[in-house]
Scaffold this motif. Structure first.
Motif, mmCIF file in Angstrom:
data_model
loop_
_atom_site.group_PDB
_atom_site.id
_atom_site.type_symbol
_atom_site.label_atom_id
_atom_site.label_comp_id
_atom_site.label_asym_id
_atom_site.label_seq_id
_atom_site.Cartn_x
_atom_site.Cartn_y
_atom_site.Cartn_z
ATOM 1 N N ARG A 181 0.826 -1.211 0.000
ATOM 2 C CA ARG A 181 0.000 0.000 0.000
ATOM 3 C C ARG A 181 0.855 1.253 0.000
ATOM 4 N N ARG A 182 1.898 1.265 0.811
ATOM 5 C CA ARG A 182 2.787 2.437 0.843
ATOM 6 C C ARG A 182 3.500 2.612 -0.491
ATOM 7 N N PHE A 183 4.003 1.527 -1.038
ATOM 8 C CA PHE A 183 4.713 1.592 -2.315
ATOM 9 C C PHE A 183 3.809 2.135 -3.417
ATOM 10 N N PHE A 184 2.619 1.558 -3.581
ATOM 11 C CA PHE A 184 1.762 1.936 -4.695
ATOM 12 C C PHE A 184 1.176 3.340 -4.529
ATOM 13 N N THR A 185 1.114 3.845 -3.306
ATOM 14 C CA THR A 185 0.665 5.223 -3.110
ATOM 15 C C THR A 185 1.565 6.198 -3.858
ATOM 16 N N TYR A 186 2.868 5.933 -3.865
ATOM 17 C CA TYR A 186 3.811 6.775 -4.620
ATOM 18 C C TYR A 186 3.968 6.298 -6.061
ATOM 19 N N TYR A 187 4.074 4.997 -6.256
ATOM 20 C CA TYR A 187 4.374 4.447 -7.573
ATOM 21 C C TYR A 187 3.326 4.848 -8.607
ATOM 22 N N CYS A 188 2.083 5.016 -8.188
ATOM 23 C CA CYS A 188 1.003 5.311 -9.129
ATOM 24 C C CYS A 188 0.740 6.801 -9.304
ATOM 25 N N GLU A 189 1.517 7.648 -8.664
ATOM 26 C CA GLU A 189 1.239 9.087 -8.687
ATOM 27 C C GLU A 189 1.245 9.682 -10.088
ATOM 28 N N ASP A 190 2.077 9.187 -10.986
ATOM 29 C CA ASP A 190 2.204 9.786 -12.310
ATOM 30 C C ASP A 190 1.270 9.179 -13.342
ATOM 31 N N LEU A 191 0.411 8.282 -12.925
ATOM 32 C CA LEU A 191 -0.539 7.690 -13.864
ATOM 33 C C LEU A 191 -1.697 8.646 -14.125
ATOM 34 N N VAL A 192 -2.290 8.528 -15.293
ATOM 35 C CA VAL A 192 -3.370 9.437 -15.686
ATOM 36 C C VAL A 192 -4.533 9.379 -14.697
ATOM 37 N N PHE A 193 -4.921 8.172 -14.312
ATOM 38 C CA PHE A 193 -6.029 7.999 -13.363
ATOM 39 C C PHE A 193 -5.462 7.479 -12.044
ATOM 40 N N SER A 194 -4.526 8.228 -11.501
ATOM 41 C CA SER A 194 -3.799 7.763 -10.318
ATOM 42 C C SER A 194 -4.715 7.560 -9.115
ATOM 43 N N HIS A 195 -5.647 8.468 -8.907
ATOM 44 C CA HIS A 195 -6.530 8.342 -7.743
ATOM 45 C C HIS A 195 -7.322 7.040 -7.820
ATOM 46 N N HIS A 196 -7.798 6.725 -8.993
ATOM 47 C CA HIS A 196 -8.607 5.519 -9.190
ATOM 48 C C HIS A 196 -7.799 4.260 -8.876
ATOM 49 N N ILE A 197 -6.625 4.107 -9.485
ATOM 50 C CA ILE A 197 -5.864 2.876 -9.301
ATOM 51 C C ILE A 197 -5.292 2.786 -7.888
ATOM 52 N N LYS A 198 -4.903 3.906 -7.293
ATOM 53 C CA LYS A 198 -4.412 3.866 -5.912
ATOM 54 C C LYS A 198 -5.510 3.388 -4.967
ATOM 55 N N TYR A 199 -6.717 3.885 -5.173
ATOM 56 C CA TYR A 199 -7.837 3.456 -4.332
ATOM 57 C C TYR A 199 -8.062 1.954 -4.466
ATOM 58 N N ARG A 200 -8.016 1.457 -5.713
ATOM 59 C CA ARG A 200 -8.249 0.034 -5.943
ATOM 60 C C ARG A 200 -7.150 -0.822 -5.310
ATOM 61 N N LEU A 201 -5.916 -0.381 -5.424
ATOM 62 C CA LEU A 201 -4.802 -1.157 -4.884
ATOM 63 C C LEU A 201 -4.783 -1.131 -3.353
ATOM 64 N N ILE A 202 -5.003 0.033 -2.784
ATOM 65 C CA ILE A 202 -4.963 0.168 -1.328
ATOM 66 C C ILE A 202 -6.068 -0.655 -0.665
ATOM 67 N N ASN A 203 -7.174 -0.811 -1.365
ATOM 68 C CA ASN A 203 -8.305 -1.548 -0.795
ATOM 69 C C ASN A 203 -8.395 -2.992 -1.283
ATOM 70 N N ALA A 204 -7.400 -3.438 -2.019
ATOM 71 C CA ALA A 204 -7.396 -4.826 -2.493
ATOM 72 C C ALA A 204 -7.238 -5.784 -1.306
ATOM 73 N N GLN A 205 -7.826 -6.957 -1.431
ATOM 74 C CA GLN A 205 -7.854 -7.906 -0.322
ATOM 75 C C GLN A 205 -6.473 -8.494 -0.031
ATOM 76 N N ASP A 206 -5.696 -8.760 -1.073
ATOM 77 C CA ASP A 206 -4.390 -9.382 -0.887
ATOM 78 C C ASP A 206 -3.502 -9.055 -2.075
ATOM 79 N N LEU A 207 -2.292 -9.621 -2.095
ATOM 80 C CA LEU A 207 -1.341 -9.306 -3.153
ATOM 81 C C LEU A 207 -1.812 -9.819 -4.514
ATOM 82 N N ALA A 208 -2.469 -10.955 -4.540
ATOM 83 C CA ALA A 208 -2.986 -11.481 -5.804
ATOM 84 C C ALA A 208 -4.033 -10.530 -6.388
ATOM 85 N N ALA A 209 -4.866 -9.976 -5.524
ATOM 86 C CA ALA A 209 -5.873 -9.023 -5.989
ATOM 87 C C ALA A 209 -5.209 -7.741 -6.491
#
Length: 343
Positions: free
Chosen positions: A289-317
């Motif tokens: 969660r910490r990694f992807f909060t920064y890693y996704c910052e430069d993506l066009v829809f960063s807020h969307h993908i960060k939300y999805r990743l931070i709330n994912a159930q596990d690493l596979a998700a």
């Protein structure tokens, strides 16, 4: 007394970052392109000396112990000296090149415990802390700090001189005050002045996103950065873990003068693999969660993908979310570094 070589001038160093610069992240960075030196995330000298749970993970210097420093915050000389002695007694595969003392963390809970930037109010005690570490540790010894409570340059210069006199091999300086956080840009005019006034290598840290620009243009108008020994990169190395692959040893561009491509999806998936293989189970989701909060910052829809990743159930998700995003937004997937004609 130092038993490990110092990194070369104009090296780019990976900063210590809590919850991020664990073994998995450092392995990812090393695979993409090694920095001049690595730092572990901050560990407690007291907890390590007491052999508390997970302290061996916090202080694991792999994959490259010979280029890595363990960072400790400490509340007392005795605890830091004991921690340094224990690290010195390790076998070669888990013994780091250096130990770094944290005098800069301004997190309230660290300050309340008497660690981090709380030491800036006690120059003599801080010097004794360095002396205790130096007595127990023969390798590289460094310290990382901020301005402290205010912008009094004379106070900070005298404080740093007291630390250096006790045996530091280098000092890392982040020119922000304790309460400033990221609300104001790092004042690297102070960094340059400190580099000129100290008799030890000074590493600049804070708001460094383009190493070449920092070295060639300075951090502010009419500020010559030639006295700065090296640069330490933090959040930008999480946004772009390939940043070290794009720079020469002297912090300049293009190691081979050609453009390079980096696959954001492949790098994200590789990070998930490393986390799963190398980190304790309770760390895995939070580290991602910490990694992807920064890693996704430069993506066009960063807020969307960060939300999805931070709330994912596990690493596979998380992996499924990444794959789905880049399927829907393929233009975000590849990062192309500039070639020599566009620099």
């Amino acid at each position: 007394m130092r038993s490990m070589p110092m990194f070369k001038p104009r090296s780019l160093l990976l900063a210590p970052m809590v919850g991020i610069t664990n073994r998995a992240f450092r392995t990812l960075v090393a695979e993409l392109g090694e920095p001049g030196h690595f730092f572990t995330e901050m560990a407690s000298a007291e907890a390590f000396a007491a052999r508390a749970q997970y302290e061996e993970d916090y202080t694991d210097p792999r994959p490259l112990p010979g280029k890595t420093s363990i960072q400790f915050f400490a509340r007392s000389e005795d605890s830091l000296q004991k921690a340094c002695s224990m690290v010195a007694a390790r076998t070669p595969e888990t013994r780091p090149a250096g130990i770094d003392i944290n005098f800069g963390c301004s997190a309230p809970h660290i300050r309340r415990m008497g660690g981090g930037s709380a030491w800036s109010a006690d120059p003599e005690g801080s010097a004794r802390l360095v002396r205790a570490a130096r007595a127990a540790w023969p390798g590289l010894l460094s310290a990382k700090l901020r301005m402290g409570a205010d912008d009094d340059y004379g106070r900070m210069r005298d404080y740093c001189q007291g630390l250096v006199a006790e045996g530091l091999d280098f000092l890392t300086f982040h020119p922000r005050t304790d309460g400033q956080k990221l609300r104001r840009g790092a004042r690297h005019s102070f960094t340059q002045s400190l580099a000129q006034d100290l008799r030890t290598p000074l590493v600049a840290n804070g708001d460094i996103t383009d190493p070449q620009k920092f070295f060639t243009q300075g951090a502010a108008p009419a500020v010559d950065m030639s006295s700065i020994h090296s640069l330490m990169i933090g959040r930008q190395a999480v946004r772009a873990p390939w940043i070290f692959a794009l720079c020469n040893q002297d912090g300049m561009s293009g190691k081979d003068g050609t453009a390079r491509e980096f696959d954001r999806l492949a790098i994200g998936v590789r990070y998930l693999e490393l986390v799963d293989a190398l980190l304790p189970a309770p760390w895995k989701k939070e580290s991602c969660r910490r990694f992807f909060t920064y890693y996704c910052e430069d993506l066009v829809f960063s807020h969307h993908i960060k939300y999805r990743l931070i709330n994912a159930q596990d690493l596979a998700a998380m992996e499924m979310e990444l794959e789905g995003y880049f399927r829907e937004v393929p233009q975000d997937r590849m990062v192309v570094s500039p070639g020599p004609e566009s620099q």
